[in-house]
Design a protein around this motif. Sequence first.
Motif, PDB file in Angstrom:
ATOM      1  N   VAL A  81     -14.576  66.055  -0.536  1.00 27.22           N
ATOM      2  CA  VAL A  81     -13.651  65.586  -1.567  1.00 27.22           C
ATOM      3  C   VAL A  81     -12.453  66.528  -1.671  1.00 27.22           C
ATOM      4  CG1 VAL A  81     -13.372  65.252  -4.054  1.00 27.22           C
ATOM      5  CG2 VAL A  81     -15.378  64.319  -2.886  1.00 27.22           C
ATOM      6  N   ARG A  82     -12.719  67.829  -1.626  1.00 30.43           N
ATOM      7  CA  ARG A  82     -11.618  68.801  -1.721  1.00 30.43           C
ATOM      8  C   ARG A  82     -10.619  68.600  -0.590  1.00 30.43           C
ATOM      9  NH1 ARG A  82     -11.859  74.304  -4.519  1.00 30.43           N
ATOM     10  NH2 ARG A  82     -11.670  72.676  -6.083  1.00 30.43           N
ATOM     11  N   GLU A  83     -11.100  68.358   0.617  1.00 33.18           N
ATOM     12  CA  GLU A  83     -10.197  68.139   1.743  1.00 33.18           C
ATOM     13  C   GLU A  83      -9.399  66.852   1.579  1.00 33.18           C
ATOM     14  OE1 GLU A  83      -9.504  70.204   4.747  1.00 33.18           O
ATOM     15  OE2 GLU A  83     -10.049  71.353   2.954  1.00 33.18           O
ATOM     16  N   ALA A  84     -10.048  65.794   1.085  1.00 36.17           N
ATOM     17  CA  ALA A  84      -9.342  64.526   0.867  1.00 36.17           C
ATOM     18  C   ALA A  84      -8.203  64.717  -0.118  1.00 36.17           C
ATOM     19  CB  ALA A  84     -10.311  63.462   0.361  1.00 36.17           C
ATOM     20  N   VAL A  85      -8.446  65.471  -1.181  1.00 36.10           N
ATOM     21  CA  VAL A  85      -7.412  65.730  -2.182  1.00 36.10           C
ATOM     22  C   VAL A  85      -6.317  66.615  -1.596  1.00 36.10           C
ATOM     23  CG1 VAL A  85      -6.949  66.836  -4.406  1.00 36.10           C
ATOM     24  CG2 VAL A  85      -8.980  65.390  -4.129  1.00 36.10           C
ATOM     25  N   ARG A  86      -6.703  67.649  -0.887  1.00 40.84           N
ATOM     26  CA  ARG A  86      -5.726  68.585  -0.314  1.00 40.84           C
ATOM     27  C   ARG A  86      -4.810  67.900   0.690  1.00 40.84           C
ATOM     28  NH1 ARG A  86      -4.975  71.740   4.113  1.00 40.84           N
ATOM     29  NH2 ARG A  86      -6.862  70.972   5.142  1.00 40.84           N
ATOM     30  N   LEU A  87      -5.366  66.979   1.472  1.00 39.25           N
ATOM     31  CA  LEU A  87      -4.593  66.311   2.513  1.00 39.25           C
ATOM     32  C   LEU A  87      -3.835  65.090   2.006  1.00 39.25           C
ATOM     33  CD1 LEU A  87      -7.286  66.618   5.316  1.00 39.25           C
ATOM     34  CD2 LEU A  87      -5.084  67.815   5.262  1.00 39.25           C
ATOM     35  N   GLY A  88      -4.010  64.757   0.739  1.00 40.76           N
ATOM     36  CA  GLY A  88      -3.203  63.720   0.136  1.00 40.76           C
ATOM     37  C   GLY A  88      -3.637  62.295   0.397  1.00 40.76           C
ATOM     38  N   SER A  89      -4.917  62.021   0.310  1.00 38.92           N
ATOM     39  CA  SER A  89      -5.372  60.639   0.478  1.00 38.92           C
ATOM     40  C   SER A  89      -5.101  59.847  -0.795  1.00 38.92           C
ATOM     41  CB  SER A  89      -6.863  60.584   0.810  1.00 38.92           C
ATOM     42  OG  SER A  89      -7.643  60.864  -0.337  1.00 38.92           O
ATOM     43  N   GLU A  90      -4.877  58.549  -0.634  1.00 37.56           N
ATOM     44  CA  GLU A  90      -4.705  57.650  -1.779  1.00 37.56           C
ATOM     45  C   GLU A  90      -6.020  56.955  -2.144  1.00 37.56           C
ATOM     46  OE1 GLU A  90      -0.586  55.612  -1.679  1.00 37.56           O
ATOM     47  OE2 GLU A  90      -1.097  55.993   0.419  1.00 37.56           O
ATOM     48  N   GLY A  91      -7.025  57.163  -1.340  1.00 36.50           N
ATOM     49  CA  GLY A  91      -8.359  56.623  -1.574  1.00 36.50           C
ATOM     50  C   GLY A  91      -9.262  57.123  -0.464  1.00 36.50           C
ATOM     51  N   ALA A  92     -10.550  57.241  -0.748  1.00 35.79           N
ATOM     52  CA  ALA A  92     -11.468  57.793   0.250  1.00 35.79           C
ATOM     53  C   ALA A  92     -12.783  57.040   0.245  1.00 35.79           C
ATOM     54  CB  ALA A  92     -11.707  59.279  -0.011  1.00 35.79           C
ATOM     55  N   HIS A  93     -13.410  57.015   1.415  1.00 35.58           N
ATOM     56  CA  HIS A  93     -14.718  56.387   1.603  1.00 35.58           C
ATOM     57  C   HIS A  93     -15.692  57.464   2.073  1.00 35.58           C
ATOM     58  CE1 HIS A  93     -12.518  52.523   1.644  1.00 35.58           C
ATOM     59  NE2 HIS A  93     -11.667  53.141   2.450  1.00 35.58           N
ATOM     60  N   LEU A  94     -16.770  57.664   1.341  1.00 33.91           N
ATOM     61  CA  LEU A  94     -17.818  58.566   1.807  1.00 33.91           C
ATOM     62  C   LEU A  94     -18.779  57.770   2.673  1.00 33.91           C
ATOM     63  CD1 LEU A  94     -19.110  61.425   1.658  1.00 33.91           C
ATOM     64  CD2 LEU A  94     -20.575  60.517  -0.161  1.00 33.91           C
ATOM     65  N   ILE A  95     -18.912  58.191   3.930  1.00 34.80           N
ATOM     66  CA  ILE A  95     -19.792  57.507   4.871  1.00 34.80           C
ATOM     67  C   ILE A  95     -20.584  58.555   5.649  1.00 34.80           C
ATOM     68  CG2 ILE A  95     -18.285  55.488   5.074  1.00 34.80           C
ATOM     69  CD1 ILE A  95     -17.260  56.589   7.703  1.00 34.80           C
ATOM     70  N   SER A  96     -21.534  58.095   6.425  1.00 29.20           N
ATOM     71  CA  SER A  96     -22.275  58.992   7.314  1.00 29.20           C
ATOM     72  C   SER A  96     -21.873  58.700   8.755  1.00 29.20           C
ATOM     73  CB  SER A  96     -23.783  58.787   7.146  1.00 29.20           C
ATOM     74  OG  SER A  96     -24.208  57.626   7.850  1.00 29.20           O
ATOM     75  N   GLY A  97     -22.294  59.569   9.652  1.00 31.72           N
ATOM     76  CA  GLY A  97     -22.020  59.338  11.065  1.00 31.72           C
ATOM     77  C   GLY A  97     -22.751  58.138  11.620  1.00 31.72           C
ATOM     78  N   ALA A  98     -23.689  57.584  10.842  1.00 31.65           N
ATOM     79  CA  ALA A  98     -24.437  56.396  11.272  1.00 31.65           C
ATOM     80  C   ALA A  98     -23.932  55.132  10.604  1.00 31.65           C
ATOM     81  CB  ALA A  98     -25.924  56.583  10.984  1.00 31.65           C
ATOM     82  N   ASP A  99     -22.755  55.193   9.959  1.00 34.98           N
ATOM     83  CA  ASP A  99     -22.145  54.011   9.352  1.00 34.98           C
ATOM     84  C   ASP A  99     -21.228  53.323  10.357  1.00 34.98           C
ATOM     85  OD1 ASP A  99     -23.277  55.251   7.107  1.00 34.98           O
ATOM     86  OD2 ASP A  99     -21.747  54.444   5.800  1.00 34.98           O
ATOM     87  N   TRP A 100     -20.867  52.084  10.035  1.00 41.11           N
ATOM     88  CA  TRP A 100     -19.945  51.337  10.889  1.00 41.11           C
ATOM     89  C   TRP A 100     -19.132  50.392  10.011  1.00 41.11           C
ATOM     90  CZ3 TRP A 100     -18.625  52.622  15.554  1.00 41.11           C
ATOM     91  CH2 TRP A 100     -17.910  51.744  16.354  1.00 41.11           C
ATOM     92  N   PRO A 101     -17.808  50.365  10.167  1.00 42.08           N
ATOM     93  CA  PRO A 101     -16.990  49.447   9.363  1.00 42.08           C
ATOM     94  C   PRO A 101     -17.217  48.004   9.787  1.00 42.08           C
ATOM     95  CG  PRO A 101     -15.639  50.531  11.013  1.00 42.08           C
ATOM     96  CD  PRO A 101     -16.999  51.168  11.096  1.00 42.08           C
ATOM     97  N   VAL A 102     -17.354  47.105   8.805  1.00 42.76           N
ATOM     98  CA  VAL A 102     -17.669  45.706   9.121  1.00 42.76           C
ATOM     99  C   VAL A 102     -16.659  44.742   8.493  1.00 42.76           C
ATOM    100  CG1 VAL A 102     -20.129  46.117   9.493  1.00 42.76           C
ATOM    101  CG2 VAL A 102     -19.318  45.633   7.179  1.00 42.76           C
ATOM    102  N   THR A 103     -15.578  45.285   7.937  1.00 42.65           N
ATOM    103  CA  THR A 103     -14.496  44.488   7.365  1.00 42.65           C
ATOM    104  C   THR A 103     -13.178  45.072   7.867  1.00 42.65           C
ATOM    105  OG1 THR A 103     -15.717  43.901   5.364  1.00 42.65           O
ATOM    106  CG2 THR A 103     -13.325  43.827   5.203  1.00 42.65           C
ATOM    107  N   PRO A 104     -12.198  44.248   8.237  1.00 40.43           N
ATOM    108  CA  PRO A 104     -10.922  44.782   8.719  1.00 40.43           C
ATOM    109  C   PRO A 104     -10.283  45.746   7.734  1.00 40.43           C
ATOM    110  CG  PRO A 104     -11.064  42.458   9.219  1.00 40.43           C
ATOM    111  CD  PRO A 104     -12.260  42.781   8.352  1.00 40.43           C
ATOM    112  N   ARG A 105      -9.635  46.728   8.253  1.00 38.37           N
ATOM    113  CA  ARG A 105      -9.070  47.818   7.465  1.00 38.37           C
ATOM    114  C   ARG A 105      -8.095  47.330   6.397  1.00 38.37           C
ATOM    115  NH1 ARG A 105      -4.275  50.028   5.813  1.00 38.37           N
ATOM    116  NH2 ARG A 105      -4.465  52.271   5.469  1.00 38.37           N
ATOM    117  N   GLU A 106      -7.204  46.407   6.710  1.00 37.17           N
ATOM    118  CA  GLU A 106      -6.199  45.985   5.734  1.00 37.17           C
ATOM    119  C   GLU A 106      -6.839  45.254   4.553  1.00 37.17           C
ATOM    120  OE1 GLU A 106      -3.118  45.969   3.597  1.00 37.17           O
ATOM    121  OE2 GLU A 106      -3.182  47.080   5.493  1.00 37.17           O
ATOM    122  N   ALA A 107      -7.922  44.516   4.801  1.00 32.30           N
ATOM    123  CA  ALA A 107      -8.620  43.846   3.702  1.00 32.30           C
ATOM    124  C   ALA A 107      -9.214  44.880   2.746  1.00 32.30           C
ATOM    125  CB  ALA A 107      -9.704  42.932   4.246  1.00 32.30           C
TER     126      ALA A 107
END
Length: 308
Positions: A81-107
């Motif tokens: 979380v600290r890195e996300a804030v420091r690097l200036g994200s407008e939103g963040a998703h906490l995931i694991s290395g065993a996750d996979w995105p299943v919806t297009p990014r823009e949606a």
Amino acid sequence: MRMAYLILAHDNRAQLDLLIERLLGPGGEDFAVIHADRASPLWPELRASLPEAAGRVHLVADPVAVRWGHSSLVEAIAKLVREAVRLGSEGAHLISGADWPVTPREAIAQTMREGLCHIEVRPGHMEERMQTFRLDTRWLRLDPARDRRAYAATWELRRLARWVDAARNRLGLPRSRPYGLWAYGSGWWSLPADVLAMLDKEMPRLLTSGRLRGTVCSDEHVVPTLVAHAFPERIAAHRRYVDFPAGASSPRMLTAADLPAIASSGAWFARKVDVTHEPDFLTLPDFHPAPMAHPASMRGKLPVSGQA
């Protein structure tokens, strides 16, 4: 919208590289931050060589050795979380290395712009994990067959802890609830920038206070409780597809047979997935509007089944 993907990882470098490629794609402002378990072989491997994504992959420089059910996982999440804030994200998703995105990014980005907290929050559920004091939290996953004496010792520690808790309650000194009733959530979430800023302030404070000592699976309670306390009117569906078999403490590995259910679920991410053994997940709709590599072109990157 500049999104951050906060990744907890401890193994399977091939899967992690494919996940990063899928999440970041060509161009764009999104970035990934990886917390590699310090006790895992993945940590020195990533220090030597990060996945290639034009400087958009960041590694937590001071990771912790994570133990299942222990507050060390909360510390790892706080660092992400600290890195996300420091690097200036407008939103963040906490995931694991065993996750996979299943919806297009823009949606996903379109919904994230609404500023809602996509997180599971169940007030009071399993609150005893946070209100009792366990003395065996460093040894929660001992194998009774291999560690017979240590396993027996942990049961004695639990008995002593129950006695201490009972004495404390008789004296009217229960453990504190600094943010009200402890809530439960699956631990995987998608949150906007102002909520991340709140977490970046409160999580280190909670860790430093020592309140998480003796708790079990506090990673499933801290963030849901903080969000419910600060932003109760903004809680929305957590958008994760996870399948826990009855009585299991970990979700099962998903297969191609799960794809129809995943597609109809409205989830943004699914876990657990291993595309190196289930390449059908590569056939899901492209995560980015820009053309991605065709699944057939990925075959050279996939190990033959049984050769992880």
